[in-house]
Design an enzyme around this catalytic site. Structure first.
Site, PDB file in Angstrom:
ATOM      1  N   ASP A   5     -17.746  16.503  10.180  1.00  0.00           N
ATOM      2  CA  ASP A   5     -18.804  16.559   9.167  1.00  0.00           C
ATOM      3  C   ASP A   5     -20.118  16.301   9.906  1.00  0.00           C
ATOM      4  O   ASP A   5     -20.711  17.221  10.451  1.00  0.00           O
ATOM      5  CB  ASP A   5     -18.517  15.539   8.065  1.00  0.00           C
ATOM      6  CG  ASP A   5     -19.388  15.707   6.824  1.00  0.00           C
ATOM      7  OD1 ASP A   5     -18.881  15.542   5.701  1.00  0.00           O
ATOM      8  OD2 ASP A   5     -20.586  16.005   6.981  1.00  0.00           O
ATOM      9  N   GLU A   8     -19.808  20.976  -0.078  1.00  0.00           N
ATOM     10  CA  GLU A   8     -19.056  19.729   0.156  1.00  0.00           C
ATOM     11  C   GLU A   8     -19.721  18.582  -0.575  1.00  0.00           C
ATOM     12  O   GLU A   8     -19.077  17.720  -1.152  1.00  0.00           O
ATOM     13  CB  GLU A   8     -18.994  19.439   1.666  1.00  0.00           C
ATOM     14  CG  GLU A   8     -18.161  18.217   2.062  1.00  0.00           C
ATOM     15  CD  GLU A   8     -18.962  16.910   2.056  1.00  0.00           C
ATOM     16  OE1 GLU A   8     -20.177  16.945   1.789  1.00  0.00           O
ATOM     17  OE2 GLU A   8     -18.347  15.860   2.293  1.00  0.00           O
ATOM     18  N   GLU A   9     -21.052  18.606  -0.557  1.00  0.00           N
ATOM     19  CA  GLU A   9     -21.790  17.484  -1.114  1.00  0.00           C
ATOM     20  C   GLU A   9     -21.528  17.276  -2.606  1.00  0.00           C
ATOM     21  O   GLU A   9     -21.715  16.189  -3.122  1.00  0.00           O
ATOM     22  CB  GLU A   9     -23.300  17.659  -0.875  1.00  0.00           C
ATOM     23  CG  GLU A   9     -23.695  17.622   0.599  1.00  0.00           C
ATOM     24  CD  GLU A   9     -23.481  16.241   1.245  1.00  0.00           C
ATOM     25  OE1 GLU A   9     -22.976  15.316   0.572  1.00  0.00           O
ATOM     26  OE2 GLU A   9     -23.820  16.099   2.440  1.00  0.00           O
ATOM     27  N   HIS A  39     -18.689  21.323   6.926  1.00  0.00           N
ATOM     28  CA  HIS A  39     -19.441  21.911   5.809  1.00  0.00           C
ATOM     29  C   HIS A  39     -20.849  22.251   6.252  1.00  0.00           C
ATOM     30  O   HIS A  39     -21.346  21.744   7.252  1.00  0.00           O
ATOM     31  CB  HIS A  39     -19.391  21.027   4.570  1.00  0.00           C
ATOM     32  CG  HIS A  39     -20.263  19.798   4.550  1.00  0.00           C
ATOM     33  ND1 HIS A  39     -21.518  19.787   3.974  1.00  0.00           N
ATOM     34  CD2 HIS A  39     -20.040  18.531   4.974  1.00  0.00           C
ATOM     35  CE1 HIS A  39     -22.023  18.549   4.054  1.00  0.00           C
ATOM     36  NE2 HIS A  39     -21.153  17.772   4.654  1.00  0.00           N
ATOM     37  N   HIS A  41     -28.432  11.429   3.303  1.00  0.00           N
ATOM     38  CA  HIS A  41     -28.657  12.066   2.011  1.00  0.00           C
ATOM     39  C   HIS A  41     -30.102  11.939   1.512  1.00  0.00           C
ATOM     40  O   HIS A  41     -30.357  12.110   0.314  1.00  0.00           O
ATOM     41  CB  HIS A  41     -27.686  11.514   0.948  1.00  0.00           C
ATOM     42  CG  HIS A  41     -26.283  12.032   1.124  1.00  0.00           C
ATOM     43  ND1 HIS A  41     -25.305  11.845   0.176  1.00  0.00           N
ATOM     44  CD2 HIS A  41     -25.700  12.711   2.141  1.00  0.00           C
ATOM     45  CE1 HIS A  41     -24.167  12.409   0.596  1.00  0.00           C
ATOM     46  NE2 HIS A  41     -24.371  12.935   1.787  1.00  0.00           N
ATOM     47  N   ASP A  97     -26.231  15.364   8.583  1.00  0.00           N
ATOM     48  CA  ASP A  97     -25.208  15.674   7.593  1.00  0.00           C
ATOM     49  C   ASP A  97     -25.496  16.955   6.837  1.00  0.00           C
ATOM     50  O   ASP A  97     -26.276  16.951   5.883  1.00  0.00           O
ATOM     51  CB  ASP A  97     -25.110  14.477   6.636  1.00  0.00           C
ATOM     52  CG  ASP A  97     -24.036  14.641   5.565  1.00  0.00           C
ATOM     53  OD1 ASP A  97     -24.029  13.830   4.623  1.00  0.00           O
ATOM     54  OD2 ASP A  97     -23.210  15.569   5.683  1.00  0.00           O
TER      55      ASP A  97
HETATM   56 ZN   LIG Z   1     -21.250  15.727   5.020  1.00  0.00          ZN
HETATM   57 ZN   LIG Z   2     -22.982  14.145   2.782  1.00  0.00          ZN
END
Ligand SMILES: [Zn+2]
Ligand SMILES: [Zn+2]
Ligand SMILES: [Ca+2]
Ligand SMILES: [Ca+2]
Ligand SMILES: [Zn+2]
Ligand SMILES: [Zn+2]
Lengths: 654, 654
Positions: free
Chosen positions: A375, A346-347, A299, A459, A309
């Site tokens: 990922d 995706e998140e 993603h 995140h 990420d």
């Molecule tokens: Zn991810």
């Molecule tokens: Zn994530």
């Protein structure tokens, strides 16, 4: 046609064409600005990826969907201490351009009530509190993140009467970071369950029960460890079970005043709205079998800068595209078609990949060989992998061909298996990255690889290029390694004349599951159907293994011989589909796979046979006999799924 | 490999090898004794068919299931006339060895109440009675057989409060004959919905709601026209709507006494019990593409002697086996595998074929090219055919190659199309023969052919060899003709290098459906999604037609060229699967096909789009807006199904 010898040559070319400074430059470009799904900066990343693919001469297109996303508008949080003081808790990371910390799809609302620490928010935690006479009804639950998804923490708090949830991450993490994330249940656009949210598609109403059940009903927010501590240290520890008062939690260490509850007042205002998301796909058409697909996916959307990420994976994807393009210029064509897929949203709940899977369910079901997910390519040191079991052997083969990025003279396989001699492969029942729709809805054999785990800036606004360059992968060798493994997996799956699947591994894994299950159950239900179906699969797996061996040695290239290999490959390819059940998992029927999938009530420790796991831990009571019948029925269903997989391997009609 | 020229040779050999006296001898053997499913005489027919196949050198096996069947124990029926007389109604055909007339799966019970003639027992008939102030509550409904299934007549009577149902067939039929038949709803063994009733399989409890909903709750029985007349002629016609008092019904013609209701007292005692049923299957393995299946099926079980239903078809099946065996001895091997299937327990609810489809769903879904059904090969004069639309052209081609059995110098196609120039092909949405599971659950393109219709001794003890020899097919030329058509269809499907499917026909058929639907609906719902999906299918159909044309002309036999044909054939083969929806039809989700399938409430005249049809005629009220949303949703679902079929034809990922 690619002869075996050429394959080895192209594999070596792939492995030797990695470039750490190139992949670093991709990462730097990708992470210049935050790029949240559905926002304008996201379009910039689409353009970047698209032109990268096109400039390499790859057939590229983007595909868009209109999905229900969620954005915050305002948040505030204050605590009324037992001495009457009101403390305002900081909710920002003070990094410009990054969306404020929030839980996507949390309902808007104000929640006011006494703070209760609920530990990890598991059912057993609520039972502990109940034993102590501590009520959660009307309270604000403060929970630390454990093993299960955010949305489940909120759901359990809601079920126990809480009015709101504050969720923090403890540990050696970055204490100023707030972990954003989704609290939606299930994956894919909530307004189009089972079909693609394309322009003009049907959309459910926002108040349709199918939509409402995807979201919690109480507001929730993430807290940084720092912010959480302000609250936790003020708690009256008389209401906290002793076992929870470990050092990490720092509970009650600063409690002041006469004791008693502290009150939390938090407001979250957000909006759920339909936004356009875009996947980008590059296609390298197979020469002999273009109607067989090997998919590589990552993603592209991030909560903030996304260095780890997901864009370490995006950088690896772009690097793979570069390496494949090089191979093509040197004469290579894959036997089967390879797709390089850059997913969006995706998140928010695997939305970009899920909509695409729903849109392509017919052709994926009949023609997809495997899905290879990356990922976060690199979070830190150490190789980790997840896979559906028929791909275990391939993972071992491939990692044995790739140099370890940190230990000179060793292969990835060496270091990976050093600890226990085996090389632990996780299974793909979790719903935490884009393999979820492929495995759990479409029954496509899948792999997920990554370096490192549990990185501290996950995140948060601090997942930046600098973090990666300082901590995650200073010389970017791990990025190159992940790319090599990823690319080599794809090459083997696209070019091997006989698909490199081993169903003997799968049967053995199922056997182990059955043995564990046997210990868990008390003998009131029969596992006989499960045992006999696994025997059937074992037998079919051995037979097809023998047949594959014979065919590999057979040089003949007559029509009949070619179709024999094709027919055998079809059987290998389609077996995983047998594990799907049209009725899906009880309670969340969109998830069709009966071996790997999410739990409903997360009471069980089992990470497989979710239907059986949920039945065993069913708490909405029904009497003992009905419970036994339910468990027995779920066992039957899994047994039949295994039989279907065996039937697919055999490829014959009864 | 079979070159085109050889194909023509083998087709001609097939056509010229028919033998009317041979097929007559098969029929005589098959119909010597009654052979009801699950009874001992049935085993004799298994042995007969098995040894016939084996003696011809065909690879043969039988496969058994344990399914819940139903047998009568005792029945009695008497009428209390308005003058006080009690008349006992004869309920037997007085033919030794034939099971007494009954409705399979009728519950046991005694029903006593006033007789009410309910015409065909449609909702509109009950509305007529209500308008006249005639109540059905607590009454015994006497109905004449119309367009919909027996079980639906009983269900509607039950819904209107009747305590029992007597069902008769009027017309020029054999007035002493009682039409036996099933009143079960849905098809397949009721204790194993969705899976095969093999030895040791899971079975639902007899009182499981999923099982109970398959059966009516009030007893019912068939009446001969003769027996029905005794009742009908005694009715007080004051309670019969004038339009129903047509000559046929003979209502009230002999009413005696002071008028007023006559009372019926009937008792049916039967038992539902698990019995073993057996399918017999002969396999002619394909040479180049053995993993592609062409299936020919006929059921073998009969209510009595089964000369027409079904063993005229069985005789044709045995004859086809003989002819194929002859072809093999002359050097023929099919390209794709052909299966000759003899089903059991069709009369109870398509059980033998349905269990087999459930058992083989994975491999049928991925490898079945087509299913060719022949139930009653010959009932009388005139060729009739049903098919899924992509097979229309093939039906035309094949019938043009076969001589008409009754008109010298004409082909079957000539006489078939003589009436309207087109040749009417029925569609396969009914649940009245073994194609049902193939089309409506597994999405396999299917054909159903037969000579003659509405034969008067249907399901009676008088369906005998003598009847066939005197009325149905005196010289057995029609049997030979059906065999030729059946065999030639199979040959084309097994041997044509490119599958003879036309999706342009399918798109045109769907267009016609949409146009009719447009007239039916009042404009409050949008058909736009349907229109655009049909356009998509049309386009994909034309594209694949062009591609097929190019490939047919391409002589090349390189790997790439061979796989191109295989890939194109796969797309043609798999398109029908797109019409399946995992959620199935609302109310009866086992039926997955959204274009062809049974209605729920049989209020609609539509014989396609059953989900839409049922929504439009939904009577369980819901308000106008909810009804519109329901209809609109069903329209969306069909549109998506058509899009899936188009996607399968294209064979690419988005
Ligand atoms: Zn991810
Ligand atoms: Zn994530
Ligand atoms: Ca969707
Ligand atoms: Ca069944
Ligand atoms: Zn029949
Ligand atoms: Zn019949």
């Amino acid at each position: 046609t690619s002869s075996p010898r050429n394959s080895v040559r192209f594999q070596q070319l792939l492995l030797s064409s990695g470039s750490n400074y190139t992949v670093a430059s991709y990462l730097r470009s990708l992470t210049l600005h935050p790029h949240l799904a559905g926002t304008e900066p996201s379009s910039e990343t689409v353009r970047y990826v698209e032109s990268h693919f096109r400039d390499l001469g790859l057939e590229t297109h983007s595909i868009q969907y209109d999905a229900l996303l969620s954005y915050p508008k305002s948040t505030s949080l204050s605590v009324l201490l037992s001495n009457g003081t009101v403390v305002y808790i900081p909710l920002s990371e003070n990094v410009e351009g990054v969306v404020q910390p929030y839980h996507a799809y949390s309902p808007s609302g104000t929640a006011y009530g006494p703070a209760v620490f609920v530990n990890y928010g598991r059912d057993e935690d609520y039972r502990e509190l109940a034993k102590m006479g501590v009520t959660v009804v009307g309270c604000i639950a403060v929970a630390r993140k454990g093993e299960f998804p955010r949305g489940v923490v909120v759901a359990k708090a809601e079920a126990n009467g809480a009015k709101g949830v504050l969720l923090y991450v403890e540990g050696d993490g970055f204490r100023q970071g707030f972990e954003r994330g989704t609290v939606m249940r299930g994956i894919g656009d909530p307004l189009s369950p089972g079909w693609a949210a394309v322009d003009g598609a049907e959309r459910l109403n926002l108040n349709d029960s199918e939509v409402l059940k995807r979201f919690p009903k109480i507001p929730s927010m993430p807290l940084s460890a720092e912010s959480a501590e302000i609250i936790l240290s003020s708690l009256d520890t008389a209401s906290v079970p002793p076992e929870w008062r470990d050092k990490k939690a720092n509970l009650g260490s600063a409690a002041v005043g006469p004791g008693g509850p502290i009150f939390i007042n938090f407001t979250y205002q957000g909006e759920r709205k339909v936004a356009t998301i875009r996947n980008v796909i590059a296609v390298i058409k197979g020469l002999e079998e273009p109607d067989r697909f090997v998919l590589m996916g990552n993603h592209r959307d991030a909560w903030s800068f996304g260095a780890v990420d997901p864009n370490s994976g995006t950088a690896a994807l772009l690097d793979i595209a570069r390496r494949f393009s090089l191979l093509r210029r040197l004469g290579w064509n894959p036997r089967r078609t390879i797709l390089l897929c850059s997913w969006d949203a995706e998140e928010f709940g695997m939305i970009g990949s899920t909509e695409w899977v729903e849109q392509n369910i017919v052709n994926l079901g009949t023609k997809a060989v495997a899905y290879l997910n990356v990922d976060c390519a690199v979070q830190g040191p150490g190789f980790f992998a997840g896979a559906t079991p028929q791909l275990d052997d391939l993972l071992h083969d491939v990692t044995a061909q790739v140099q370890d990025p940190d230990v000179k003279g060793a292969t990835v396989h060496d270091t990976w298996t050093a600890e226990n001699g085996i090389g632990n492969i996780e299974r793909l029942g979790a719903v935490n990255s884009d393999f979820a729709a492929f495995v759990q809805h479409a029954g496509v054999p899948s792999v997920d690889v990554y370096y490192g785990r549990d990185f501290p800036v996950y995140h948060t606004a601090f997942d930046t290029y600098d973090w990666m360059a300082n901590y995650g992968d200073p010389l970017f060798h791990r990025h190159v390694t992940v790319g090599s493994i990823w690319g080599l997996l794809a090459l083997r799956l696209s070019d091997d004349l006989i698909l490199p699947f081993s169903y003997i591994s799968y049967a053995n894994q199922l056997q182990a599951y059955k043995d564990t299950l046997n210990h868990l159950l008390d003998g009131s239900v029969s596992l006989h159907s499960l045992s006999s179906s696994i025997e059937e699969l074992k037998f079919a797996a051995q037979e097809i293994e023998n047949e594959a061996k014979r065919l590999r040695e057979q040089e003949a290239s007559s029509d009949v011989a070619l179709f024999q290999k094709r027919a055998l490959n079809d059987r290998l390819m389609l077996a995983e589909r047998g594990f799907l059940d049209v009725d899906g998992l009880r309670g969340h029927p969109w998830f069709k796979h009966l071996v790997y999938g999410p739990l409903s009530n997360y009471e069980s420790a089992l990470v497989y046979f979710p239907g059986i796991a949920d039945a065993v831990s069913e708490s909405k009571v029904i009497n003992k006999r009905e419970l036994e019948e339910l468990i027995q029925h779920e066992i039957w269903r899994v047994a039949r799924a295994i039989r279907r997989a065996a039937a697919a391997l055999k490829g014959e009609l009864s």
